[in-house]
Design a protein around this motif. Structure first.
Motif, PDB file in Angstrom:
ATOM      1  N   TYR A  32       0.662  -1.187   0.202  1.00 29.26           N
ATOM      2  CA  TYR A  32       0.035   0.139  -0.049  1.00 29.26           C
ATOM      3  C   TYR A  32       1.068   1.312   0.087  1.00 29.26           C
ATOM      4  CZ  TYR A  32      -4.120  -2.668   0.879  1.00 29.26           C
ATOM      5  OH  TYR A  32      -4.973  -3.695   0.868  1.00 29.26           O
ATOM      6  N   ASN A  33       0.254   2.267  -0.531  1.00 25.86           N
ATOM      7  CA  ASN A  33       1.037   3.645  -0.327  1.00 25.86           C
ATOM      8  C   ASN A  33       0.012   4.342   0.898  1.00 25.86           C
ATOM      9  OD1 ASN A  33       2.386   3.239  -2.746  1.00 25.86           O
ATOM     10  ND2 ASN A  33       0.676   3.655  -3.986  1.00 25.86           N
ATOM     11  N   ILE A  34       0.750   5.023   1.435  1.00 22.50           N
ATOM     12  CA  ILE A  34       0.171   5.569   2.610  1.00 22.50           C
ATOM     13  C   ILE A  34       0.079   7.154   2.567  1.00 22.50           C
ATOM     14  CG2 ILE A  34       0.249   6.070   5.382  1.00 22.50           C
ATOM     15  CD1 ILE A  34      -0.039   3.158   4.396  1.00 22.50           C
ATOM     16  N   GLY A  35      -1.072   7.675   2.868  1.00 22.82           N
ATOM     17  CA  GLY A  35      -1.585   8.999   2.573  1.00 22.82           C
ATOM     18  C   GLY A  35      -2.309   9.710   3.609  1.00 22.82           C
ATOM     19  N   TRP A  36      -2.393  11.088   3.744  1.00 23.75           N
ATOM     20  CA  TRP A  36      -3.209  11.920   4.712  1.00 23.75           C
ATOM     21  C   TRP A  36      -4.195  12.501   3.910  1.00 23.75           C
ATOM     22  CZ3 TRP A  36      -2.579  11.416   9.735  1.00 23.75           C
ATOM     23  CH2 TRP A  36      -1.145  10.803  10.198  1.00 23.75           C
ATOM     24  N   PHE A  37      -5.376  12.567   4.673  1.00 28.31           N
ATOM     25  CA  PHE A  37      -6.223  13.320   3.951  1.00 28.31           C
ATOM     26  C   PHE A  37      -6.923  14.105   5.118  1.00 28.31           C
ATOM     27  CE2 PHE A  37      -7.965  11.180  -0.227  1.00 28.31           C
ATOM     28  CZ  PHE A  37      -7.062  10.426   0.014  1.00 28.31           C
ATOM     29  N   ARG A  38      -7.533  15.398   5.100  1.00 33.42           N
ATOM     30  CA  ARG A  38      -8.034  16.119   5.858  1.00 33.42           C
ATOM     31  C   ARG A  38      -9.486  16.886   5.415  1.00 33.42           C
ATOM     32  NH1 ARG A  38      -4.024  21.461   5.399  1.00 33.42           N
ATOM     33  NH2 ARG A  38      -4.789  22.394   3.421  1.00 33.42           N
ATOM     34  N   ARG A  39      -9.999  17.090   6.645  1.00 37.12           N
ATOM     35  CA  ARG A  39     -11.671  17.574   6.338  1.00 37.12           C
ATOM     36  C   ARG A  39     -11.462  18.831   7.255  1.00 37.12           C
ATOM     37  NH1 ARG A  39     -16.547  13.917   5.266  1.00 37.12           N
ATOM     38  NH2 ARG A  39     -15.938  14.490   2.898  1.00 37.12           N
ATOM     39  N   ALA A  40     -11.902  19.908   6.545  1.00 34.26           N
ATOM     40  CA  ALA A  40     -11.943  21.013   7.514  1.00 34.26           C
ATOM     41  C   ALA A  40     -13.738  21.265   7.714  1.00 34.26           C
ATOM     42  CB  ALA A  40     -11.293  22.413   7.101  1.00 34.26           C
ATOM     43  N   PRO A  41     -14.080  22.001   8.814  1.00 33.20           N
ATOM     44  CA  PRO A  41     -15.324  22.322   8.851  1.00 33.20           C
ATOM     45  C   PRO A  41     -16.038  22.988   7.773  1.00 33.20           C
ATOM     46  CG  PRO A  41     -14.383  22.878  10.938  1.00 33.20           C
ATOM     47  CD  PRO A  41     -13.143  22.704  10.108  1.00 33.20           C
ATOM     48  N   LYS A  43     -15.961  22.212   4.640  1.00 37.09           N
ATOM     49  CA  LYS A  43     -15.169  22.065   3.498  1.00 37.09           C
ATOM     50  C   LYS A  43     -15.308  20.423   2.796  1.00 37.09           C
ATOM     51  CE  LYS A  43     -12.109  25.906   4.010  1.00 37.09           C
ATOM     52  NZ  LYS A  43     -10.685  26.386   3.769  1.00 37.09           N
ATOM     53  N   GLU A  44     -14.873  20.100   1.694  1.00 39.32           N
ATOM     54  CA  GLU A  44     -14.706  18.860   1.306  1.00 39.32           C
ATOM     55  C   GLU A  44     -13.593  18.026   1.694  1.00 39.32           C
ATOM     56  OE1 GLU A  44     -17.187  19.313  -2.943  1.00 39.32           O
ATOM     57  OE2 GLU A  44     -15.319  18.830  -2.865  1.00 39.32           O
ATOM     58  N   ARG A  45     -13.289  17.157   1.576  1.00 43.39           N
ATOM     59  CA  ARG A  45     -12.252  16.255   2.197  1.00 43.39           C
ATOM     60  C   ARG A  45     -10.897  16.379   1.233  1.00 43.39           C
ATOM     61  NH1 ARG A  45     -13.547  10.101   3.044  1.00 43.39           N
ATOM     62  NH2 ARG A  45     -15.016  10.919   1.108  1.00 43.39           N
ATOM     63  N   GLU A  46     -10.017  16.669   1.646  1.00 38.79           N
ATOM     64  CA  GLU A  46      -8.781  17.281   0.626  1.00 38.79           C
ATOM     65  C   GLU A  46      -7.751  15.953   0.740  1.00 38.79           C
ATOM     66  OE1 GLU A  46      -6.874  20.508   1.838  1.00 38.79           O
ATOM     67  OE2 GLU A  46      -5.827  20.914  -0.177  1.00 38.79           O
ATOM     68  N   GLY A  47      -7.229  15.424  -0.272  1.00 37.53           N
ATOM     69  CA  GLY A  47      -5.862  14.637  -0.228  1.00 37.53           C
ATOM     70  C   GLY A  47      -4.715  15.490  -0.017  1.00 37.53           C
ATOM     71  N   SER A  85       5.198  25.914   9.475  1.00 42.58           N
ATOM     72  CA  SER A  85       4.440  26.969   9.314  1.00 42.58           C
ATOM     73  C   SER A  85       3.033  26.704   8.881  1.00 42.58           C
ATOM     74  CB  SER A  85       5.112  27.469   7.647  1.00 42.58           C
ATOM     75  OG  SER A  85       6.526  27.575   7.800  1.00 42.58           O
ATOM     76  N   LEU A  86       2.513  26.271  10.138  1.00 43.53           N
ATOM     77  CA  LEU A  86       1.149  25.993  10.030  1.00 43.53           C
ATOM     78  C   LEU A  86       0.068  27.297  10.035  1.00 43.53           C
ATOM     79  CD1 LEU A  86       0.997  23.080  12.391  1.00 43.53           C
ATOM     80  CD2 LEU A  86       0.209  23.166   9.975  1.00 43.53           C
ATOM     81  N   LYS A  87      -1.127  27.130   9.155  1.00 40.69           N
ATOM     82  CA  LYS A  87      -1.956  28.283   8.930  1.00 40.69           C
ATOM     83  C   LYS A  87      -3.194  28.057   9.715  1.00 40.69           C
ATOM     84  CE  LYS A  87       0.355  29.144   4.509  1.00 40.69           C
ATOM     85  NZ  LYS A  87       0.120  29.375   3.027  1.00 40.69           N
ATOM     86  N   PRO A  88      -4.055  28.880   9.965  1.00 41.55           N
ATOM     87  CA  PRO A  88      -5.371  28.694  10.577  1.00 41.55           C
ATOM     88  C   PRO A  88      -6.152  27.797   9.535  1.00 41.55           C
ATOM     89  CG  PRO A  88      -4.774  30.809  11.068  1.00 41.55           C
ATOM     90  CD  PRO A  88      -3.711  30.524  10.211  1.00 41.55           C
ATOM     91  N   GLU A  89      -6.049  27.845   8.160  1.00 46.27           N
ATOM     92  CA  GLU A  89      -6.662  27.267   7.207  1.00 46.27           C
ATOM     93  C   GLU A  89      -6.236  25.890   7.098  1.00 46.27           C
ATOM     94  OE1 GLU A  89      -5.147  30.093   6.864  1.00 46.27           O
ATOM     95  OE2 GLU A  89      -4.319  30.132   4.736  1.00 46.27           O
ATOM     96  N   ASP A  90      -5.243  25.229   7.937  1.00 44.73           N
ATOM     97  CA  ASP A  90      -4.774  23.970   8.000  1.00 44.73           C
ATOM     98  C   ASP A  90      -5.540  23.079   9.107  1.00 44.73           C
ATOM     99  OD1 ASP A  90      -1.525  25.204   7.736  1.00 44.73           O
ATOM    100  OD2 ASP A  90      -2.614  24.059   6.066  1.00 44.73           O
ATOM    101  N   THR A  91      -6.481  23.807   9.988  1.00 44.74           N
ATOM    102  CA  THR A  91      -7.387  23.512  10.707  1.00 44.74           C
ATOM    103  C   THR A  91      -8.197  22.465  10.336  1.00 44.74           C
ATOM    104  OG1 THR A  91      -7.038  25.143  12.351  1.00 44.74           O
ATOM    105  CG2 THR A  91      -8.970  23.753  12.523  1.00 44.74           C
ATOM    106  N   ALA A  92      -8.239  21.143  10.803  1.00 48.00           N
ATOM    107  CA  ALA A  92      -8.962  20.081  10.259  1.00 48.00           C
ATOM    108  C   ALA A  92      -8.884  18.859  10.873  1.00 48.00           C
ATOM    109  CB  ALA A  92      -8.596  19.980   8.989  1.00 48.00           C
TER     110      ALA A  92
END
Length: 129
Positions: A32-41, A43-47, A85-92
């Motif tokens: 398998y390849n291992i990935g990270w997704f995120r979902r912010a309030p 917003k759609e899920r993002e790879g 360099s985290l940004k508020p828009e990285d909240t998820a």
């Protein structure tokens, strides 16, 4: 039993750093390849990012390129996501995912949630301004 256990999230101020870990078990890690997704309030899920250790390929979404780094310790069946360099828009809520290695996802410049076979439960990352 397949498990993808995330850890390392939490609360950080804008400009700070966090490292997420994903410990995998119950399946053949190298298949398998291992990935990270995120979902912010609201917003759609993002790879966000993905790594293929067999192909020596990594993928990053444009929104995180240059700030996030994915790496893998195959001896520990663990993948890390270093977030700088985290940004508020990285909240998820960030989800670790085992991406089917027979697909092109992760290998050809994209990461599609439909190619995911296994999901972690998710881990909240909050970046305050």
């Amino acid at each position: 039993e397949v498990q993808l256990v995330e850890s390392g999230g939490g609360l950080v101020q804008a400009g700070g750093s966090l490292r997420l870990s994903c410990a995998a078990s119950g399946f053949t890690f190298d298949d398998y390849n291992i990935g990270w997704f995120r979902r912010a309030p609201g917003k759609e899920r993002e790879g966000v990012s993905c790594i293929s250790t067999r192909a020596a390929v990594t993928y990053y979404a444009g929104s995180v390129k240059g700030r996030f780094t994915i790496s893998s310790d195959n001896a520990k069946n663990t993948v890390y996501l270093q977030m700088n360099s985290l940004k508020p828009e990285d909240t998820a809520v960030y989800y670790c995912a085992a991406v089917n290695g027979t697909t092109s996802s992760c290998l050809l410049g994209y990461l599609d949630y439909r190619d995911v076979d296994y999901w972690g439960k998710g881990h909240l990352v909050t970046v305050s301004s």
